[in-house]
Design a protein around this motif. Sequence first.
Motif, PDB file in Angstrom:
ATOM      1  N   GLY A 243       0.819  -1.183  -0.093  1.00 22.35           N
ATOM      2  CA  GLY A 243      -0.031   0.005  -0.172  1.00 22.35           C
ATOM      3  C   GLY A 243       0.785   1.269   0.076  1.00 22.35           C
ATOM      4  O   GLY A 243       0.373   2.432   0.280  1.00 22.35           O
ATOM      5  N   PHE A 244       2.010   1.265  -0.281  1.00 23.05           N
ATOM      6  CA  PHE A 244       2.941   2.656  -0.488  1.00 23.05           C
ATOM      7  C   PHE A 244       2.899   3.001  -1.986  1.00 23.05           C
ATOM      8  O   PHE A 244       2.659   2.176  -2.765  1.00 23.05           O
ATOM      9  N   VAL A 245       2.876   4.206  -1.887  1.00 18.19           N
ATOM     10  CA  VAL A 245       2.899   4.966  -3.242  1.00 18.19           C
ATOM     11  C   VAL A 245       4.394   5.260  -3.414  1.00 18.19           C
ATOM     12  O   VAL A 245       5.009   6.179  -2.630  1.00 18.19           O
ATOM     13  N   ASN A 246       5.028   4.935  -4.676  1.00 21.38           N
ATOM     14  CA  ASN A 246       6.461   5.320  -4.947  1.00 21.38           C
ATOM     15  C   ASN A 246       6.303   6.696  -5.686  1.00 21.38           C
ATOM     16  O   ASN A 246       6.553   6.939  -6.860  1.00 21.38           O
ATOM     17  N   TYR A 247       6.075   7.755  -4.853  1.00 23.80           N
ATOM     18  CA  TYR A 247       5.875   9.054  -5.356  1.00 23.80           C
ATOM     19  C   TYR A 247       6.703   9.848  -5.774  1.00 23.80           C
ATOM     20  O   TYR A 247       6.893  10.911  -6.662  1.00 23.80           O
ATOM     21  N   GLU A 248       8.267   9.380  -5.508  1.00 24.09           N
ATOM     22  CA  GLU A 248       9.535  10.157  -6.022  1.00 24.09           C
ATOM     23  C   GLU A 248      10.338   8.816  -6.219  1.00 24.09           C
ATOM     24  O   GLU A 248      10.227   7.896  -5.421  1.00 24.09           O
ATOM     25  N   LEU A 249      11.238   8.689  -7.136  1.00 26.45           N
ATOM     26  CA  LEU A 249      11.885   7.528  -7.355  1.00 26.45           C
ATOM     27  C   LEU A 249      12.467   6.893  -6.287  1.00 26.45           C
ATOM     28  O   LEU A 249      12.457   5.285  -6.027  1.00 26.45           O
ATOM     29  N   SER A 250      12.984   7.666  -5.023  1.00 24.98           N
ATOM     30  CA  SER A 250      13.595   7.073  -3.908  1.00 24.98           C
ATOM     31  C   SER A 250      12.556   6.946  -2.636  1.00 24.98           C
ATOM     32  O   SER A 250      12.974   6.552  -1.727  1.00 24.98           O
ATOM     33  N   ASN A 251      11.343   7.664  -2.874  1.00 19.67           N
ATOM     34  CA  ASN A 251      10.496   7.604  -1.778  1.00 19.67           C
ATOM     35  C   ASN A 251       9.296   6.940  -1.596  1.00 19.67           C
ATOM     36  O   ASN A 251       8.549   7.071  -3.089  1.00 19.67           O
ATOM     37  N   GLY A 325      10.247  16.280 -12.716  1.00 21.25           N
ATOM     38  CA  GLY A 325       8.776  15.484 -13.152  1.00 21.25           C
ATOM     39  C   GLY A 325       8.789  14.087 -13.516  1.00 21.25           C
ATOM     40  O   GLY A 325       8.086  13.163 -13.129  1.00 21.25           O
ATOM     41  N   LEU A 326       9.904  13.702 -13.985  1.00 24.91           N
ATOM     42  CA  LEU A 326      10.181  12.380 -14.205  1.00 24.91           C
ATOM     43  C   LEU A 326      10.338  11.337 -13.109  1.00 24.91           C
ATOM     44  O   LEU A 326      10.184  10.181 -13.177  1.00 24.91           O
ATOM     45  N   ARG A 327      10.811  12.011 -12.246  1.00 25.16           N
ATOM     46  CA  ARG A 327      11.195  11.127 -10.917  1.00 25.16           C
ATOM     47  C   ARG A 327      10.002  10.908 -10.076  1.00 25.16           C
ATOM     48  O   ARG A 327      10.067  10.280  -9.346  1.00 25.16           O
ATOM     49  N   THR A 328       8.914  11.785 -10.313  1.00 28.00           N
ATOM     50  CA  THR A 328       7.747  11.736  -9.519  1.00 28.00           C
ATOM     51  C   THR A 328       6.475  11.434 -10.115  1.00 28.00           C
ATOM     52  O   THR A 328       6.338  11.182 -11.603  1.00 28.00           O
ATOM     53  N   ILE A 329       5.479  10.799  -9.389  1.00 28.24           N
ATOM     54  CA  ILE A 329       4.199  10.340  -9.871  1.00 28.24           C
ATOM     55  C   ILE A 329       3.500  11.625 -10.851  1.00 28.24           C
ATOM     56  O   ILE A 329       2.480  11.397 -11.270  1.00 28.24           O
ATOM     57  N   TRP A 330       3.821  12.799 -10.439  1.00 26.56           N
ATOM     58  CA  TRP A 330       2.922  13.723 -11.036  1.00 26.56           C
ATOM     59  C   TRP A 330       3.510  14.150 -12.576  1.00 26.56           C
ATOM     60  O   TRP A 330       2.843  14.573 -13.121  1.00 26.56           O
ATOM     61  N   LEU A 370       4.970  10.426 -18.404  1.00 24.40           N
ATOM     62  CA  LEU A 370       5.359   9.972 -17.271  1.00 24.40           C
ATOM     63  C   LEU A 370       6.305   8.673 -17.664  1.00 24.40           C
ATOM     64  O   LEU A 370       6.500   8.195 -18.539  1.00 24.40           O
ATOM     65  N   ILE A 371       6.817   8.439 -16.354  1.00 21.50           N
ATOM     66  CA  ILE A 371       7.809   7.248 -16.504  1.00 21.50           C
ATOM     67  C   ILE A 371       7.123   5.780 -16.229  1.00 21.50           C
ATOM     68  O   ILE A 371       6.376   5.681 -15.549  1.00 21.50           O
ATOM     69  N   THR A 372       7.432   4.931 -17.014  1.00 10.99           N
ATOM     70  CA  THR A 372       6.839   3.679 -16.873  1.00 10.99           C
ATOM     71  C   THR A 372       7.689   2.941 -15.847  1.00 10.99           C
ATOM     72  O   THR A 372       8.913   3.371 -15.331  1.00 10.99           O
ATOM     73  N   LYS A 373       6.994   1.762 -15.188  1.00 12.68           N
ATOM     74  CA  LYS A 373       7.708   0.993 -14.106  1.00 12.68           C
ATOM     75  C   LYS A 373       9.014   0.520 -14.625  1.00 12.68           C
ATOM     76  O   LYS A 373      10.116   0.507 -13.984  1.00 12.68           O
ATOM     77  N   LEU A 378      15.938   4.373 -14.395  1.00 15.50           N
ATOM     78  CA  LEU A 378      16.658   4.866 -15.324  1.00 15.50           C
ATOM     79  C   LEU A 378      16.196   6.104 -15.671  1.00 15.50           C
ATOM     80  O   LEU A 378      16.814   6.899 -16.644  1.00 15.50           O
ATOM     81  N   SER A 379      15.331   6.733 -14.744  1.00 20.78           N
ATOM     82  CA  SER A 379      14.668   7.947 -14.876  1.00 20.78           C
ATOM     83  C   SER A 379      15.621   9.236 -15.258  1.00 20.78           C
ATOM     84  O   SER A 379      15.521  10.183 -15.910  1.00 20.78           O
ATOM     85  N   ASP A 380      16.876   9.300 -14.509  1.00 22.42           N
ATOM     86  CA  ASP A 380      17.890  10.299 -14.474  1.00 22.42           C
ATOM     87  C   ASP A 380      18.491  10.469 -15.797  1.00 22.42           C
ATOM     88  O   ASP A 380      18.514  11.565 -16.554  1.00 22.42           O
ATOM     89  N   GLY A 381      18.880   9.143 -16.324  1.00 17.33           N
ATOM     90  CA  GLY A 381      19.438   9.163 -17.616  1.00 17.33           C
ATOM     91  C   GLY A 381      18.333   9.399 -18.377  1.00 17.33           C
ATOM     92  O   GLY A 381      18.810  10.286 -19.597  1.00 17.33           O
TER      93      GLY A 381
END
Length: 392
Positions: A243-251, A325-330, A370-373, A378-381
């Motif tokens: 039930g956690f949301v991966n709202y930012e790459l590391s969070n 933007g690409l690191r987050t769910i927004w 948005l970034i896919t799963k 690889l989002s920063d690259g």
Amino acid sequence: MSVGKSCSSSGRLADSSGIYIHIPFCKQACYYCDFHFSTSLKKRETLIQCLVKELELRKSELQNKTIATIYFGGGTPSLLSVGELHMLIDAVYKNFKVVEDPEITLEANPDDLTSATIKALSNSKVNRLSIGVQSFFERDLKLMNRAHNATEAKNCLLEATQYFKNISVDLIYGIPGLSNKQWEENINIALSYNIPHLSCYALTVEPKTALESFIKKGIIENVDDDAAQAQFQILVEILENKGFVNYELSNFGKPNFFSANNSAYWQGKPYLGIGPSAHSFTGDQRSWNVSNNTKYIKSIQQNVLPLETETLTKTDKFNEYVMTGLRTIWGVSLDKVETDFGLNYKKYLLEQAEIFINQHLLYIDGNTLLITKKGKFLSDGIASSLFKINLS
Ligand code: SF4
């Protein structure tokens, strides 16, 4: 750092800002760390006085904003006494307009969070703890030269969860020799304490760190990017199932427990950074304080802010928006790109994104990129391949 629809804190942050206070002291140097800190606490008292003074000197910044978050980062802020923390919190209240119930986070190390300290903190204005556990395995803690051991980490979580609802735990994956099974165990131990937020980072080898030198000398095995990527996928799977949301790459946060402070950073809201090495952002400018305690103190005592400033170009702002933007769910709003940067930037972004969309690393939902799963790790690259260069 605050947010979109799924974060309860987003509403109150509409016209708000955050204050970051850097506490530049640590008991010992973790081998991987490249943050600014000193292991000598000799100047502690003077430095805290200077932090209070810097808050006064900068009280005209963030005008027309209310402070919704105060974040003690470092370094190791949990080395400060509750009295010292309150001296700083009081200075924020004295010099700025603060919302009624601000999020006040303390980064803390398990060895500092004794039972008595946790109780004292629970009676203070601090209402969120971000605890640097990193691993529950002795071998990993020693390999990284952390100051605490696994028992201290577990005891501190047991105690802290009795007094604080809003707790985040930091864990590190991709540690040389850390098996996938051990990594799963690390995540599951953290979850067994009903922690509502986790920040998980891949171990990175920063230049000029002890870790880099040990790897070069063959004393420590090098980090393996593929192993780190596999452990990231394990992390996402376990936490999303819980039930956690991966709202930012590391969070990863349970709903209502996203970090308001960090989310505001990622949404480009202005913030003020106080203390040596702290960064500030106005929307148009970034500035950063000198990363040296002695120089910081000397300058503040002479009423001079020890900072350098850079004015962001349109291209800088576009690149930063794409990256965060690409690191987050927004994600990256194509409407915002067109409004803030112009049609050419939107066209450019879509052209550059096409190859990644075809590879199922990016996708468009409505008007948001948005970034896919598959692409997340690889989002920063990917983001840097979408950057605009020298066009402003
Ligand atoms: S405690 Fe944190 S800031 Fe201090 S050396 Fe370790 S990682 Fe760096």
